[in-house]
Design a protein around this motif. Structure first.
Motif, PDB file in Angstrom:
ATOM      1  N   VAL A 225       0.862  -1.192   0.000  1.00 38.81           N
ATOM      2  CA  VAL A 225       0.000   0.000   0.000  1.00 38.81           C
ATOM      3  C   VAL A 225       0.890   1.230   0.000  1.00 38.81           C
ATOM      4  N   ALA A 226       0.649   2.143  -0.938  1.00 35.22           N
ATOM      5  CA  ALA A 226       1.352   3.427  -0.998  1.00 35.22           C
ATOM      6  C   ALA A 226       0.375   4.512  -0.573  1.00 35.22           C
ATOM      7  N   THR A 227       0.700   5.220   0.491  1.00 36.89           N
ATOM      8  CA  THR A 227      -0.242   6.207   1.019  1.00 36.89           C
ATOM      9  C   THR A 227       0.538   7.379   1.623  1.00 36.89           C
ATOM     10  N   THR A 228      -0.169   8.296   2.274  1.00 31.33           N
ATOM     11  CA  THR A 228       0.469   9.494   2.812  1.00 31.33           C
ATOM     12  C   THR A 228       1.248   9.194   4.090  1.00 31.33           C
ATOM     13  N   ARG A 229       2.250  10.025   4.341  1.00 32.14           N
ATOM     14  CA  ARG A 229       3.073   9.856   5.533  1.00 32.14           C
ATOM     15  C   ARG A 229       2.330  10.334   6.779  1.00 32.14           C
ATOM     16  N   ILE A 230       2.861   9.968   7.938  1.00 29.00           N
ATOM     17  CA  ILE A 230       2.198  10.270   9.209  1.00 29.00           C
ATOM     18  C   ILE A 230       2.832  11.489   9.876  1.00 29.00           C
ATOM     19  N   GLY A 231       1.978  12.368  10.406  1.00 27.66           N
ATOM     20  CA  GLY A 231       2.460  13.472  11.241  1.00 27.66           C
ATOM     21  C   GLY A 231       3.097  14.628  10.506  1.00 27.66           C
ATOM     22  N   ILE A 232       2.770  14.837   9.230  1.00 23.35           N
ATOM     23  CA  ILE A 232       3.343  15.984   8.500  1.00 23.35           C
ATOM     24  C   ILE A 232       2.229  16.786   7.835  1.00 23.35           C
ATOM     25  N   GLY A 233       1.135  16.957   8.541  1.00 24.51           N
ATOM     26  CA  GLY A 233      -0.050  17.602   7.978  1.00 24.51           C
ATOM     27  C   GLY A 233       0.130  19.044   7.582  1.00 24.51           C
ATOM     28  N   ASN A 234       1.188  19.730   8.055  1.00 20.51           N
ATOM     29  CA  ASN A 234       1.373  21.153   7.754  1.00 20.51           C
ATOM     30  C   ASN A 234       2.447  21.376   6.688  1.00 20.51           C
ATOM     31  N   ARG A 235       2.678  20.372   5.836  1.00 15.50           N
ATOM     32  CA  ARG A 235       3.723  20.479   4.824  1.00 15.50           C
ATOM     33  C   ARG A 235       3.170  20.640   3.407  1.00 15.50           C
ATOM     34  N   VAL A 256      -3.237   1.856   9.382  1.00  8.59           N
ATOM     35  CA  VAL A 256      -3.769   1.275   8.152  1.00  8.59           C
ATOM     36  C   VAL A 256      -4.625   2.306   7.422  1.00  8.59           C
ATOM     37  N   ASP A 257      -4.448   2.418   6.126  1.00  8.92           N
ATOM     38  CA  ASP A 257      -5.256   3.324   5.301  1.00  8.92           C
ATOM     39  C   ASP A 257      -6.358   2.498   4.635  1.00  8.92           C
ATOM     40  N   LYS A 258      -7.506   2.416   5.296  1.00  9.27           N
ATOM     41  CA  LYS A 258      -8.603   1.582   4.798  1.00  9.27           C
ATOM     42  C   LYS A 258      -9.165   2.106   3.480  1.00  9.27           C
ATOM     43  N   MET A 264      -7.724  -0.021  -3.843  1.00 12.16           N
ATOM     44  CA  MET A 264      -6.908  -1.064  -4.455  1.00 12.16           C
ATOM     45  C   MET A 264      -7.766  -2.287  -4.780  1.00 12.16           C
ATOM     46  N   ALA A 265      -8.662  -2.626  -3.861  1.00  6.03           N
ATOM     47  CA  ALA A 265      -9.546  -3.777  -4.079  1.00  6.03           C
ATOM     48  C   ALA A 265     -10.470  -3.524  -5.269  1.00  6.03           C
ATOM     49  N   ALA A 266     -10.947  -2.271  -5.387  1.00  6.66           N
ATOM     50  CA  ALA A 266     -11.835  -1.923  -6.496  1.00  6.66           C
ATOM     51  C   ALA A 266     -11.123  -2.009  -7.842  1.00  6.66           C
ATOM     52  N   ARG A 267      -9.806  -1.772  -7.828  1.00  9.47           N
ATOM     53  CA  ARG A 267      -9.019  -1.875  -9.059  1.00  9.47           C
ATOM     54  C   ARG A 267      -8.598  -3.314  -9.340  1.00  9.47           C
ATOM     55  N   GLY A 268      -9.000  -4.203  -8.460  1.00 10.40           N
ATOM     56  CA  GLY A 268      -8.682  -5.608  -8.680  1.00 10.40           C
ATOM     57  C   GLY A 268      -7.341  -6.033  -8.132  1.00 10.40           C
TER      58      GLY A 268
END
Length: 273
Positions: A225-235, A256-258, A264-268
């Motif tokens: 899973v490729a998703t956003t990083r944690i704790g850098i909301g002001n960048r 976890v990024d549900k 991803m599941a929708a894209r198969g």
């Protein structure tokens, strides 16, 4: 005497024309057909060697995003002063791309005494402290000032020692930590593996107290899973870039990024079992 010689000749002829299964089986064990030099073995019965090969400099010498993904499934090994070894499979990472990355400690290409390890050769540890208490561990990659944060591990060996180390770093006595709670976060894994500022600028390919060995099988693209990083909301835009990577379905991941997993599941993209 002639009669005896005749009987011996008959016995010799009988032996030469008779098959003896026990002797044949032994000969087959000692003789390997040229077409099939070794017996086939199931991967489920493969035993890992005690002295596994260590990841070398060429593994770490790759671009930051590539290294962050390549770390998934690899094994971090920490040898404690008393000789015990702690093993953990890397299940979550974050890439920090150097000067252009507004969330990186090396943004703008600025090199300081604190972040010097980020500018050293790939495979160098960058360990820094947050909140004046906790430590986080990164590994330098290709790219000026680029490094990968190790966010979570799946404990494999030395779990009792990990609990001791986690307990020693916690102020108040609490309930016994479950396995999935030992290393599910960057500071937690440093506590569990006894990592502090003394490990900053160490070389993972040369150090006797910490190194990496290959995992059994690299994950497939559908497992990451490729998703956003944690704790850098002001960048700004950098807070939205998919620079955190984790093993899908692994219960040792910190966050976890549900939503991303549903997409991803929708894209198969179904995870491998």
């Amino acid at each position: 005497m002639p009669r005896k010689r005749k009987l011996l000749a008959q016995l010799s002829a009988l032996q030469s024309n008779t098959s003896f299964p026990q002797i044949d089986a032994l000969e087959q064990l000692n003789t390997t057909p040229a077409a099939d030099p070794s017996p086939k073995s199931s991967k489920y019965f493969v035993i890992e060697k005690k002295n596994s090969p260590q990841l070398q400099a060429d593994f770490f010498n790759q671009p930051c995003v590539s290294l962050a993904k390549s770390f998934l499934g690899q094994i971090l090994v920490r040898k404690l002063p008393d000789g015990r070894e702690l093993w953990g499979r890397i299940v979550e990472t974050e890439a920090y791309l150097g000067g252009e990355d507004e969330a990186s400690h090396s943004k703008g290409g600025k090199q300081t005494q604190r972040n010097a390890a980020m500018f050293m050769k790939p495979g160098t540890l960058y360990v820094y402290q947050i909140y004046g208490i906790y430590f986080c561990m990164n590994v330098s990659s290709q790219g000026e000032g680029a490094a990968v944060l190790l966010r979570s591990l799946e404990p494999l060996q030395g779990l009792d020692a990990m609990r001791e180390l986690r307990g020693a770093s916690r102020k108040a006595p609490t309930r016994l930590l479950k396995d999935w709670q030992l290393c599910n976060g960057p500071s937690k894994l440093c506590q569990a593996f006894g990592i502090d500022k003394a490990f900053d600028q160490r070389d993972l390919t040369q150090d006797a107290a910490i190194w990496m060995v290959p995992g059994q099988e690299p994950p497939g693209e559908q497992d990451v899973v490729a998703t956003t990083r944690i704790g850098i909301g002001n960048r700004g835009e950098w807070a939205q870039k998919p620079l955190r990577f984790y093993l899908r379905g692994n219960k040792f991941v910190s966050v976890v990024d549900k939503k991303m997993e549903r997409e991803m599941a929708a894209r198969g993209h179904s995870p491998c079992s």
